[in-house]
Design a protein around this motif. Structure first.
Motif, PDB file in Angstrom:
ATOM      1  N   GLU A 168       0.843  -1.196   0.000  1.00 51.13           N
ATOM      2  CA  GLU A 168       0.000   0.000   0.000  1.00 51.13           C
ATOM      3  C   GLU A 168       0.882   1.250   0.000  1.00 51.13           C
ATOM      4  OE1 GLU A 168      -3.391   2.098  -0.307  1.00 51.13           O
ATOM      5  OE2 GLU A 168      -3.274  -0.106  -0.236  1.00 51.13           O
ATOM      6  N   GLY A 169       0.705   2.096  -0.996  1.00 54.28           N
ATOM      7  CA  GLY A 169       1.499   3.317  -1.108  1.00 54.28           C
ATOM      8  C   GLY A 169       2.900   3.100  -1.643  1.00 54.28           C
ATOM      9  N   LYS A 170       3.217   1.852  -2.023  1.00 54.50           N
ATOM     10  CA  LYS A 170       4.554   1.539  -2.536  1.00 54.50           C
ATOM     11  C   LYS A 170       4.446   0.712  -3.820  1.00 54.50           C
ATOM     12  CE  LYS A 170       6.901   1.614   1.972  1.00 54.50           C
ATOM     13  NZ  LYS A 170       7.722   0.835   2.928  1.00 54.50           N
ATOM     14  N   PRO A 171       4.049   1.342  -4.903  1.00 49.86           N
ATOM     15  CA  PRO A 171       3.991   0.623  -6.180  1.00 49.86           C
ATOM     16  C   PRO A 171       5.397   0.277  -6.665  1.00 49.86           C
ATOM     17  CG  PRO A 171       3.621   2.955  -6.522  1.00 49.86           C
ATOM     18  CD  PRO A 171       3.679   2.759  -5.039  1.00 49.86           C
ATOM     19  N   ARG A 172       5.479  -0.671  -7.592  1.00 45.16           N
ATOM     20  CA  ARG A 172       6.768  -1.097  -8.127  1.00 45.16           C
ATOM     21  C   ARG A 172       6.803  -0.865  -9.638  1.00 45.16           C
ATOM     22  NH1 ARG A 172       8.788  -1.504  -3.027  1.00 45.16           N
ATOM     23  NH2 ARG A 172       7.851  -3.241  -1.880  1.00 45.16           N
ATOM     24  N   LEU A 173       8.011  -0.764 -10.135  1.00 48.56           N
ATOM     25  CA  LEU A 173       8.226  -0.740 -11.580  1.00 48.56           C
ATOM     26  C   LEU A 173       8.632  -2.135 -12.026  1.00 48.56           C
ATOM     27  CD1 LEU A 173      10.246   2.585 -12.111  1.00 48.56           C
ATOM     28  CD2 LEU A 173       7.843   2.156 -12.643  1.00 48.56           C
ATOM     29  N   ARG A 174       8.064  -2.594 -13.137  1.00 53.03           N
ATOM     30  CA  ARG A 174       8.343  -3.945 -13.607  1.00 53.03           C
ATOM     31  C   ARG A 174       8.661  -3.937 -15.105  1.00 53.03           C
ATOM     32  NH1 ARG A 174       9.149  -4.816  -8.995  1.00 53.03           N
ATOM     33  NH2 ARG A 174       7.879  -6.087  -7.574  1.00 53.03           N
ATOM     34  N   PHE A 175       9.771  -4.599 -15.451  1.00 54.84           N
ATOM     35  CA  PHE A 175      10.079  -4.824 -16.855  1.00 54.84           C
ATOM     36  C   PHE A 175       9.162  -5.910 -17.400  1.00 54.84           C
ATOM     37  CE2 PHE A 175      14.265  -3.189 -15.411  1.00 54.84           C
ATOM     38  CZ  PHE A 175      14.449  -2.195 -16.358  1.00 54.84           C
ATOM     39  N   ASP A 176       8.954  -5.903 -18.702  1.00 51.95           N
ATOM     40  CA  ASP A 176       8.223  -6.993 -19.333  1.00 51.95           C
ATOM     41  C   ASP A 176       9.089  -8.248 -19.330  1.00 51.95           C
ATOM     42  OD1 ASP A 176       6.056  -5.380 -19.855  1.00 51.95           O
ATOM     43  OD2 ASP A 176       6.713  -4.865 -21.899  1.00 51.95           O
ATOM     44  N   GLY A 177       8.470  -9.394 -19.511  1.00 52.25           N
ATOM     45  CA  GLY A 177       9.226 -10.630 -19.608  1.00 52.25           C
ATOM     46  C   GLY A 177       8.815 -11.649 -18.567  1.00 52.25           C
ATOM     47  N   ASP A 178       9.429 -12.795 -18.664  1.00 50.77           N
ATOM     48  CA  ASP A 178       9.146 -13.916 -17.766  1.00 50.77           C
ATOM     49  C   ASP A 178       9.836 -13.685 -16.425  1.00 50.77           C
ATOM     50  OD1 ASP A 178       8.781 -16.298 -16.451  1.00 50.77           O
ATOM     51  OD2 ASP A 178       9.469 -17.567 -18.110  1.00 50.77           O
ATOM     52  N   ARG A 179       9.064 -13.427 -15.417  1.00 46.81           N
ATOM     53  CA  ARG A 179       9.644 -13.075 -14.111  1.00 46.81           C
ATOM     54  C   ARG A 179      10.258 -14.260 -13.382  1.00 46.81           C
ATOM     55  NH1 ARG A 179       5.241  -8.679 -11.691  1.00 46.81           N
ATOM     56  NH2 ARG A 179       5.033  -7.477 -13.638  1.00 46.81           N
ATOM     57  N   SER A 180      10.085 -15.437 -13.932  1.00 45.03           N
ATOM     58  CA  SER A 180      10.666 -16.611 -13.281  1.00 45.03           C
ATOM     59  C   SER A 180      12.107 -16.864 -13.737  1.00 45.03           C
ATOM     60  CB  SER A 180       9.820 -17.854 -13.579  1.00 45.03           C
ATOM     61  OG  SER A 180       9.869 -18.174 -14.967  1.00 45.03           O
ATOM     62  N   THR A 181      12.577 -16.117 -14.705  1.00 41.18           N
ATOM     63  CA  THR A 181      13.908 -16.376 -15.258  1.00 41.18           C
ATOM     64  C   THR A 181      14.981 -15.574 -14.523  1.00 41.18           C
ATOM     65  OG1 THR A 181      13.753 -14.579 -16.886  1.00 41.18           O
ATOM     66  CG2 THR A 181      12.902 -16.751 -17.542  1.00 41.18           C
ATOM     67  N   PRO A 182      16.200 -16.121 -14.447  1.00 46.39           N
ATOM     68  CA  PRO A 182      17.302 -15.369 -13.835  1.00 46.39           C
ATOM     69  C   PRO A 182      17.589 -14.066 -14.573  1.00 46.39           C
ATOM     70  CG  PRO A 182      17.887 -17.694 -14.050  1.00 46.39           C
ATOM     71  CD  PRO A 182      16.607 -17.499 -14.804  1.00 46.39           C
ATOM     72  N   THR A 183      17.377 -14.056 -15.885  1.00 42.63           N
ATOM     73  CA  THR A 183      17.652 -12.843 -16.658  1.00 42.63           C
ATOM     74  C   THR A 183      16.735 -11.701 -16.240  1.00 42.63           C
ATOM     75  OG1 THR A 183      18.395 -14.138 -18.562  1.00 42.63           O
ATOM     76  CG2 THR A 183      17.736 -11.862 -18.982  1.00 42.63           C
TER      77      THR A 183
END
Length: 242
Positions: A168-183
């Motif tokens: 709450e009150g702390k949104p995140r920035l997220r890149f596109d892509g498969d979040r399960s990958t090490p990359t």
């Protein structure tokens, strides 16, 4: 290679050898006058000069010194020195010409969040202020995108790219892509620490030091750093708490 050093000694040697050749020419036109011996300074300098000549062209300084009579012996020495001097004077220019063409980083090709606030200051050669203006603009854009104005830019970067779920009150920035990958995880972490580090190491220095002696190239590289961060911020999607 120290071309200035080589030019100095080759020029000095040529002055002495030309003077000696002039003396030999004068003796030649006077019947019964023997050729003068070369001055000791000329012979001593020749030892160094021959090594310099070989450094510019293999075997250039390896001319024989005992198979020609005066003045031919010193004319050969002068020719070798002239060739070496020509190479020494043009060495840097030739090296630059032969250097592989490198790409150029154009300032107006940087992200608009960076270059637009920096441009007028850059034109005034106020490079420190230009970098600071760019950093502040990137921070404001990050604040606007996340709707947060409660923490400083370094903390905001650390929280924005953090892989923890948004709160709450702390949104995140997220890149596109498969979040399960090490990359993906590596990219997210890299953006987190790179952006925070840029504000710590670059923005804070520009803001809190009275004068930072950055060259134009250094300042341009710092602008490029914030340009990368700006592109990441713009590329990422905002993820809020459910």
């Amino acid at each position: 290679m120290d071309h200035a050093y080589a030019i100095k000694h080759l020029t000095m040697f040529l002055e002495w050898v030309n003077q000696h050749l002039s003396d030999l020419e004068s003796a030649h036109h006077q019947e019964g006058v023997p050729y003068p011996d070369p001055p000791q300074e000329l012979e001593l300098e020749e030892v160094l000069v021959r090594q310099i000549e070989n450094a510019y062209a293999p075997n250039l300084g390896d001319y024989a010194t005992n198979q020609w009579v005066q003045p031919n012996r010193w004319m050969i020495a002068r020719e070798a020195a002239i060739q070496a001097l020509g190479r020494a004077r043009s060495a840097q220019e030739i090296a630059a010409f032969l250097r592989p063409t490198s790409p150029a980083l154009t300032a107006d090709g940087l992200h608009s969040w960076v270059w637009e606030p920096a441009a007028p200051l850059w034109a005034a050669e106020a490079y420190q202020d230009a970098v600071l203006a760019a950093a502040r603009t990137v921070n404001r854009r990050l604040q606007q995108k996340l709707g947060r104005h409660d923490v400083g830019e370094t903390d905001l970067c650390m929280q924005s790219f953090d892989m923890k779920a948004p709160a709450e009150g702390k949104p995140r920035l997220r890149f596109d892509g498969d979040r399960s990958t090490p990359t993906w995880r590596a990219r997210q972490d890299g953006a987190k620490y790179t952006s925070a580090g840029a504000f710590l190491a670059i923005r804070n220095l520009a803001a809190h030091e009275d004068e930072v002696n950055w060259s134009q190239q250094e300042a341009l590289e710092y602008l490029a750093t914030f340009s990368v961060i700006a592109r990441w911020i713009e590329e990422c999607t905002v993820e809020t708490a459910l």
